[in-house]
Design a protein around this motif. Structure first.
Motif, PDB file in Angstrom:
ATOM      1  N   GLU A 201       0.834  -1.212   0.000  1.00  0.00           N
ATOM      2  CA  GLU A 201       0.000   0.000   0.000  1.00  0.00           C
ATOM      3  C   GLU A 201       0.865   1.257   0.000  1.00  0.00           C
ATOM      4  O   GLU A 201       0.557   2.233  -0.701  1.00  0.00           O
ATOM      5  CB  GLU A 201      -0.926  -0.018   1.210  1.00  0.00           C
ATOM      6  CG  GLU A 201      -1.957  -1.145   1.162  1.00  0.00           C
ATOM      7  CD  GLU A 201      -2.479  -1.574   2.519  1.00  0.00           C
ATOM      8  OE1 GLU A 201      -3.132  -2.633   2.598  1.00  0.00           O
ATOM      9  OE2 GLU A 201      -2.233  -0.844   3.508  1.00  0.00           O
ATOM     10  N   HIS A 202       1.939   1.261   0.771  1.00  0.00           N
ATOM     11  CA  HIS A 202       2.848   2.406   0.782  1.00  0.00           C
ATOM     12  C   HIS A 202       3.477   2.609  -0.598  1.00  0.00           C
ATOM     13  O   HIS A 202       3.658   3.739  -1.046  1.00  0.00           O
ATOM     14  CB  HIS A 202       3.960   2.196   1.820  1.00  0.00           C
ATOM     15  CG  HIS A 202       3.539   2.451   3.225  1.00  0.00           C
ATOM     16  ND1 HIS A 202       2.728   1.591   3.925  1.00  0.00           N
ATOM     17  CD2 HIS A 202       3.828   3.469   4.082  1.00  0.00           C
ATOM     18  CE1 HIS A 202       2.540   2.061   5.150  1.00  0.00           C
ATOM     19  NE2 HIS A 202       3.185   3.203   5.260  1.00  0.00           N
ATOM     20  N   GLN A 203       3.826   1.509  -1.254  1.00  0.00           N
ATOM     21  CA  GLN A 203       4.446   1.613  -2.574  1.00  0.00           C
ATOM     22  C   GLN A 203       3.490   2.275  -3.562  1.00  0.00           C
ATOM     23  O   GLN A 203       3.909   3.085  -4.403  1.00  0.00           O
ATOM     24  CB  GLN A 203       4.837   0.229  -3.080  1.00  0.00           C
ATOM     25  CG  GLN A 203       5.589   0.249  -4.408  1.00  0.00           C
ATOM     26  CD  GLN A 203       6.946   0.919  -4.290  1.00  0.00           C
ATOM     27  OE1 GLN A 203       7.787   0.511  -3.483  1.00  0.00           O
ATOM     28  NE2 GLN A 203       7.184   1.949  -5.091  1.00  0.00           N
ATOM     29  N   ALA A 204       2.200   1.968  -3.452  1.00  0.00           N
ATOM     30  CA  ALA A 204       1.215   2.591  -4.346  1.00  0.00           C
ATOM     31  C   ALA A 204       1.135   4.100  -4.117  1.00  0.00           C
ATOM     32  O   ALA A 204       1.005   4.884  -5.070  1.00  0.00           O
ATOM     33  CB  ALA A 204      -0.158   1.946  -4.133  1.00  0.00           C
ATOM     34  N   VAL A 205       1.225   4.508  -2.847  1.00  0.00           N
ATOM     35  CA  VAL A 205       1.232   5.948  -2.542  1.00  0.00           C
ATOM     36  C   VAL A 205       2.466   6.604  -3.153  1.00  0.00           C
ATOM     37  O   VAL A 205       2.376   7.658  -3.809  1.00  0.00           O
ATOM     38  CB  VAL A 205       1.195   6.176  -1.016  1.00  0.00           C
ATOM     39  CG1 VAL A 205       1.338   7.671  -0.706  1.00  0.00           C
ATOM     40  CG2 VAL A 205      -0.091   5.629  -0.407  1.00  0.00           C
ATOM     41  N   LEU A 206       3.623   5.980  -2.961  1.00  0.00           N
ATOM     42  CA  LEU A 206       4.865   6.538  -3.492  1.00  0.00           C
ATOM     43  C   LEU A 206       4.820   6.631  -5.011  1.00  0.00           C
ATOM     44  O   LEU A 206       5.229   7.648  -5.595  1.00  0.00           O
ATOM     45  CB  LEU A 206       6.054   5.682  -3.051  1.00  0.00           C
ATOM     46  CG  LEU A 206       7.421   6.079  -3.607  1.00  0.00           C
ATOM     47  CD1 LEU A 206       7.777   7.508  -3.216  1.00  0.00           C
ATOM     48  CD2 LEU A 206       8.489   5.104  -3.133  1.00  0.00           C
ATOM     49  N   ASP A 207       4.329   5.590  -5.670  1.00  0.00           N
ATOM     50  CA  ASP A 207       4.267   5.601  -7.131  1.00  0.00           C
ATOM     51  C   ASP A 207       3.406   6.755  -7.631  1.00  0.00           C
ATOM     52  O   ASP A 207       3.761   7.426  -8.613  1.00  0.00           O
ATOM     53  CB  ASP A 207       3.697   4.272  -7.642  1.00  0.00           C
ATOM     54  CG  ASP A 207       4.657   3.105  -7.433  1.00  0.00           C
ATOM     55  OD1 ASP A 207       5.841   3.346  -7.171  1.00  0.00           O
ATOM     56  OD2 ASP A 207       4.191   1.943  -7.532  1.00  0.00           O
ATOM     57  N   ALA A 208       2.287   7.000  -6.973  1.00  0.00           N
ATOM     58  CA  ALA A 208       1.402   8.082  -7.404  1.00  0.00           C
ATOM     59  C   ALA A 208       2.058   9.441  -7.199  1.00  0.00           C
ATOM     60  O   ALA A 208       1.938  10.341  -8.052  1.00  0.00           O
ATOM     61  CB  ALA A 208       0.080   7.999  -6.641  1.00  0.00           C
ATOM     62  N   ILE A 209       2.750   9.617  -6.079  1.00  0.00           N
ATOM     63  CA  ILE A 209       3.435  10.893  -5.832  1.00  0.00           C
ATOM     64  C   ILE A 209       4.558  11.080  -6.840  1.00  0.00           C
ATOM     65  O   ILE A 209       4.764  12.187  -7.368  1.00  0.00           O
ATOM     66  CB  ILE A 209       3.958  10.940  -4.386  1.00  0.00           C
ATOM     67  CG1 ILE A 209       2.769  10.996  -3.404  1.00  0.00           C
ATOM     68  CG2 ILE A 209       4.885  12.138  -4.185  1.00  0.00           C
ATOM     69  CD1 ILE A 209       3.160  10.915  -1.948  1.00  0.00           C
ATOM     70  N   ARG A 210       5.276  10.022  -7.117  1.00  0.00           N
ATOM     71  CA  ARG A 210       6.382  10.107  -8.094  1.00  0.00           C
ATOM     72  C   ARG A 210       5.865  10.517  -9.475  1.00  0.00           C
ATOM     73  O   ARG A 210       6.554  11.229 -10.222  1.00  0.00           O
ATOM     74  CB  ARG A 210       7.097   8.752  -8.159  1.00  0.00           C
ATOM     75  CG  ARG A 210       8.329   8.767  -9.048  1.00  0.00           C
ATOM     76  CD  ARG A 210       8.996   7.404  -9.021  1.00  0.00           C
ATOM     77  NE  ARG A 210       9.856   7.246  -7.861  1.00  0.00           N
ATOM     78  CZ  ARG A 210       9.855   6.195  -7.044  1.00  0.00           C
ATOM     79  NH1 ARG A 210       9.003   5.204  -7.235  1.00  0.00           N
ATOM     80  NH2 ARG A 210      10.705   6.123  -6.041  1.00  0.00           N
ATOM     81  N   GLU A 211       4.650  10.087  -9.801  1.00  0.00           N
ATOM     82  CA  GLU A 211       4.045  10.443 -11.094  1.00  0.00           C
ATOM     83  C   GLU A 211       3.328  11.791 -11.034  1.00  0.00           C
ATOM     84  O   GLU A 211       2.727  12.217 -12.023  1.00  0.00           O
ATOM     85  CB  GLU A 211       3.049   9.356 -11.508  1.00  0.00           C
ATOM     86  CG  GLU A 211       3.679   8.011 -11.839  1.00  0.00           C
ATOM     87  CD  GLU A 211       4.613   8.087 -13.023  1.00  0.00           C
ATOM     88  OE1 GLU A 211       4.273   8.800 -14.003  1.00  0.00           O
ATOM     89  OE2 GLU A 211       5.687   7.466 -12.967  1.00  0.00           O
TER      90      GLU A 211
END
Length: 242
Positions: A201-211
Motif C-alpha cells: 500500500e505504501h508503494q502505491a502511494v509513493l508511485d502516485a506521488i512520483r508520477e
C-alpha cells in the motif's frame, strides 16, 4: 446488566469508566469473561470500535486480560495500588486519543496531504520517501516491526505537501501513536502479514506521488488507511467473539 447509554465526548473513556465501576462493584467476578463486544456495544448504545478502544484502555490499566481467540477476562483486583489511575475525563491529549478514531482522522487528513505532495514534491523529497520505504522493507525482512520507517515515510509526505500546519498535524498523529493505547493495540494486531500488506500500500502511494498524480495519491492513501483500520478491526473481532 446495569449499563447506561453514554455521551459522545471521549466515548471510549466513558465506556471504560462504566465497566471499571461495574468490576469494582463486583458485577463481574474475577476470572469471568465480559460479554462479547457486540453485546456491550448494543447495551451501551455505541459502536463496536468504541467498545474495543475501551477494552484496550482497561487492559493497559490492568483491569482485564485479552485472550486472543477466547475473550476478555476480569483480572484479580489488588487493593490500593494494583492498577494505573484512571483518566480524570478531562483534557484528553494525543496519548489518550482512541486508536481507531485516530486512524479515521488520518484517513481524512493524510489523503489530502498525499494529494498536495503529489503536486509539490521535489525529487529530493521523493527520494526521502523512497528511502523510508526501503528502510521499512529491510526491517520487515529482518523480522523487525518497521514502525520507524513507517513514521519517516508519512512525515516525508507531509513535509512535501507544502503546508506547515498539515505537516505539524501529521507529526501530532505520530506522537499519539506512542501512547499506551496504540502500543497495546499494535501488540495485538500487527504481524508480518499485516506489514507486508502495508508495504504494498505504501508503494502505491509513493508511485502516485512520483508520477505527480494527485488523484491517485489521494486514493492510494485512503486505501492504505482504510485497510489498516480494517486489519485492526477484523483481528479484534476474531479475538473477542463476533
Amino acid at each position: 446488566m446495569p449499563l447506561q447509554a453514554v455521551e459522545s465526548q471521549r466515548l471510549y473513556r466513558q465506556i471504560a469508566e462504566q465497566l471499571r465501576g461495574l468490576i469494582t462493584a463486583g458485577e463481574f467476578a474475577t476470572g469471568s469473561r465480559l460479554p462479547a463486544e457486540r453485546d456491550l456495544a448494543r447495551q451501551l448504545g455505541v459502536s463496536r470500535p468504541s467498545v474495543r478502544e475501551a477494552l484496550i484502555a482497561l487492559e493497559v490499566e490492568g483491569w482485564v486480560e485479552v485472550r486472543v481467540g477466547s475473550g476478555v477476562y476480569i483480572r484479580p483486583q489488588v487493593q490500593g495500588n494494583g492498577h494505573a489511575r484512571p483518566s480524570s475525563g478531562h483534557a484528553a491529549g494525543p496519548a489518550e486519543w482512541g486508536p481507531l478514531e485516530l486512524m479515521r482522522a488520518r484517513e481524512l487528513v493524510e489523503g489530502e496531504v498525499a494529494a498536495l505532495a503529489a503536486r509539490h514534491a521535489r525529487k529530493a523529497q521523493i527520494a526521502t520517501m523512497a528511502g523510508a520505504l526501503e528502510r521499512m522493507q529491510e526491517d520487515a525482512d529482518a523480522g523487525v516491526v518497521p514502525r520507524e520507517g513507517d513514521e519517516l515515510f508519512h512525515e516525508a509526505i507531509a513535509q512535501a505537501c507544502g503546508n506547515e500546519v498539515l505537516r505539524d498535524t501529521v507529526v501530532g498523529y505520530w506522537q499519539a501513536r506512542s501512547g499506551p493505547l496504540f502500543a497495546r493495540m499494535s501488540d495485538h494486531f500487527e504481524n508480518p502479514p499485516s506489514w507486508n500488506a502495508a508495504l504494498v500500500e505504501h508503494q502505491a502511494v509513493l508511485d502516485a506521488i512520483r508520477e505527480h498524480d494527485a488523484q491517485a495519491a489521494r486514493a492510494a492513501m485512503h486505501h492504505h488507511l482504510q485497510r489498516a483500520y480494517t486489519r485492526y478491526s477484523a483481528s479484534w473481532r476474531r479475538a473477542n467473539s463476533s
